[in-house]
Design an enzyme around this catalytic site. Structure first.
Site, short mmCIF file in Angstrom:
data_model
loop_
_atom_site.label_atom_id
_atom_site.label_comp_id
_atom_site.label_asym_id
_atom_site.label_seq_id
_atom_site.Cartn_x
_atom_site.Cartn_y
_atom_site.Cartn_z
CG ASP A 109 62.00 43.10 49.63
OD1 ASP A 109 62.15 43.73 50.68
OD2 ASP A 109 62.94 42.76 48.91
CD GLU A 149 59.79 37.88 48.28
OE1 GLU A 149 60.89 38.45 48.11
OE2 GLU A 149 59.71 36.74 48.76
#
Length: 243
Positions: A16, A112
């Site tokens: 992420d 992400e």
């Protein structure tokens, strides 16, 4: 049923972007780098902050704080309105980097991804997943900008990979395996586990479960019949073991 911890080689990576919206603004404008930046739905006093830089977070300017409160916490905070196209462009370039390694790339949000390296040619060539993670970090900087950093977590399932990605933010890279799983759990609280909020924590506490290690060691019947009172308890029994 008594299932063991999964000791297989971890092949799942969670990646992420650190403070995605804010860091993309800082990447685009070098003058606001290393400064408290907050992205707000509206720049009026009641506008809610939806993202903030790590510098702003350190001052308490986080999700849900409004612009007025943000300026009380830091009078020099830089308030910006969202630029969705900038963030979606970053998402597309982020994904393109990951697709260079495998087709098994699953977006979980704008910032992400979960990457399954099972069968990846990169792994088949003998590369360690930690080394691949470092390569991806470099590739992302090359594609998105030198100020952009990512967290990388590696585990035997999505849960452990996501947990690993959050251990050393920002710009971390951690691996959770069957060998170090208990040690990692021993350093965390229940609400450090992805998916465990204060409501679930209260349920676990009522059953005498106060730590992740106690959660891991809890029998299936207790999780399924008493804590979660559904199949959800079985899912937690599996994911905690890396299954």
């Amino acid at each position: 049923m008594d299932l063991p911890i999964n000791y297989n080689r971890p092949m799942i990576m969670h990646i992420d972007l650190n403070s995605c919206f804010a860091i993309m603004e800082q990447q685009a404008n070098p003058l606001i780098r290393h400064k408290p930046v907050a992205i707000a739905a509206y720049d009026t006093p009641r506008g809610a902050v939806i993202a903030s830089s790590y510098e702003a977070k350190a001052l308490g300017i986080k999700l849900g704080v409004n612009v007025r409160e943000a300026r009380l916490l830091c009078r020099d905070v830089i308030i910006l309105m969202p630029d969705p196209e900038k963030y979606f462009d970053a998402h597309r370039r982020f994904k393109a980097v990951l697709l260079n390694y495998t087709d098994e790339v699953t977006p979980k949000s704008v910032d992400e991804f979960v990457v399954n390296f099972q069968g990846s040619t990169a792994v088949q060539r003998g590369k360690d997943l930690s080394d691949i993670g470092m390569e991806i970090k470099r590739d992302i900087k090359a594609s998105l900008g030198e100020y952009v950093t990512v967290n990388v977590g590696i585990g035997s399932n999505r849960f452990l990979a996501k947990l690993a990605a959050g251990l050393h933010k920002p710009d971390g890279l951690d691996v959770i395996t069957g060998t170090n799983l208990r040690e990692i759990y021993s350093q965390l609280s229940l609400t450090d586990l992805p998916g465990i909020n204060v409501r679930y924590e209260a349920r676990l506490n009522l059953a005498g479960i106060y730590t992740p290690l106690q959660f891991l060691d809890a029998p299936l019947w207790l999780l399924k019949d008493q804590v979660f009172k559904s199949i959800v308890g079985f899912y937690w029994y599996l994911r905690l073991r890396g299954i």
